[in-house]
Design an enzyme around this catalytic site. Sequence first.
Site, short mmCIF file in Angstrom:
data_model
loop_
_atom_site.label_atom_id
_atom_site.label_comp_id
_atom_site.label_asym_id
_atom_site.label_seq_id
_atom_site.Cartn_x
_atom_site.Cartn_y
_atom_site.Cartn_z
N HIS A 132 38.67 45.51 51.66
CA HIS A 132 40.00 45.93 52.14
C HIS A 132 41.09 45.27 51.28
O HIS A 132 42.07 45.91 50.92
CB HIS A 132 40.22 45.50 53.59
N LYS A 176 35.44 52.67 68.61
CA LYS A 176 34.96 51.32 68.30
C LYS A 176 35.37 50.32 69.37
O LYS A 176 36.47 50.42 69.93
CB LYS A 176 35.54 50.87 66.95
N ARG A 213 34.98 54.60 49.36
CA ARG A 213 33.95 53.77 48.72
C ARG A 213 32.83 54.59 48.11
O ARG A 213 32.23 54.21 47.13
CB ARG A 213 33.35 52.80 49.75
N SER A 243 32.67 46.53 57.71
CA SER A 243 32.84 45.40 58.63
C SER A 243 31.62 45.21 59.53
O SER A 243 31.26 44.07 59.86
CB SER A 243 34.10 45.60 59.48
N1 COA Z 1 36.06 47.75 51.86
C1 COA Z 1 35.17 47.43 52.79
N2 COA Z 1 34.99 48.13 53.93
C2 COA Z 1 35.78 49.17 54.10
C3 COA Z 1 36.73 49.57 53.17
C4 COA Z 1 36.85 48.81 52.00
N3 COA Z 1 37.73 49.11 51.05
N4 COA Z 1 37.35 50.65 53.64
C5 COA Z 1 36.81 50.93 54.82
N5 COA Z 1 35.84 50.04 55.10
C6 COA Z 1 34.96 50.01 56.27
C7 COA Z 1 35.61 49.38 57.45
O1 COA Z 1 35.34 48.00 57.49
C8 COA Z 1 34.94 50.11 58.58
O2 COA Z 1 33.69 49.54 58.84
P1 COA Z 1 33.02 49.64 60.28
O3 COA Z 1 32.94 51.10 60.63
O4 COA Z 1 31.72 49.02 60.04
O5 COA Z 1 33.91 48.88 61.23
C9 COA Z 1 34.74 51.50 58.00
O6 COA Z 1 34.68 51.33 56.63
C10 COA Z 1 35.87 52.44 58.23
O7 COA Z 1 36.77 51.87 59.07
P2 COA Z 1 38.30 51.53 58.83
O8 COA Z 1 38.75 51.66 57.45
O9 COA Z 1 38.60 50.26 59.55
O10 COA Z 1 38.90 52.69 59.52
P3 COA Z 1 38.54 53.24 60.87
O11 COA Z 1 37.72 54.41 60.56
O12 COA Z 1 38.02 52.35 61.90
O13 COA Z 1 40.03 53.50 61.25
C11 COA Z 1 41.86 54.61 62.04
C12 COA Z 1 40.41 54.69 61.60
C13 COA Z 1 42.14 53.36 62.90
C14 COA Z 1 42.78 54.59 60.83
C15 COA Z 1 42.05 55.90 62.83
O14 COA Z 1 41.13 55.91 63.91
C16 COA Z 1 43.45 56.08 63.33
O15 COA Z 1 44.31 56.55 62.60
N6 COA Z 1 43.69 55.70 64.60
C17 COA Z 1 44.99 55.85 65.22
C18 COA Z 1 44.95 57.06 66.17
C19 COA Z 1 45.15 58.34 65.40
O16 COA Z 1 46.18 58.62 64.82
N7 COA Z 1 44.08 59.16 65.41
C20 COA Z 1 44.07 60.44 64.75
C21 COA Z 1 43.55 60.32 63.33
S1 COA Z 1 43.49 61.90 62.57
#
Ligand code: COA
Length: 160
Positions: A17, A41, A90, A128
Amino acid sequence: MKVALYPGTFDPITNGHLDIVERALKMFDRVIITVARNTSKAPLFTADERLSLIRDALNHNDRVEVEFFDGLLVDFARKRNVSAIVRGLRAVSDFEYEFQMALMNRKLDEAVETVFLMPNEKYTYLNSSIIREIARFGGDVSDFVPPAVQEALTRKSNKG
Ligand code: COA
């Protein structure tokens, strides 16, 4: 002033990240890291813990803001007048989910653009969950997360 919004669950923030934040800072004047809610989550760290780990990892960089937002991302993006949402790509396996989110966000608000950045290839296999799992069983995660995150993971694991 070009402002990027970098949303995620960040449970916890990893070096992958942080790599994306560094890249975004080369393209934007400011980056707002938003700890947002992914309804599918159940995070290990509380929102406050995640915010403080992110702030610590970024050494309180004055071009980066860290905030929690519980709502629709596009509402936050509009409220803060951001230029783009930044997401890391990624691997090809990320694409479908990211594509769906980007298009849905655009459908919700035509003005919201999403920019995808590729992290250094050494982080392509990181996420994560895998970090939490390795730490839980006492494995060494020091190559993948900042020191404060490593300590926080150890504290959580010792609590049971
Ligand atoms: N390096 C390492 N890991 C990474 C990464 C990077 N560069 N980029 C993403 N990841 C990992 C994260 O750690 C995460 O791992 P996990 O699933 O094991 O926890 C996974 O890839 C993706 O998760 P993350 O980037 O944290 O995003 P998310 O998918 O959990 O988040 C939100 C999604 C929070 C952005 C999305 O749900 C959101 O926008 N929520 C708000 C409500 C909303 O508007 N919803 C409608 C969306 S259309």
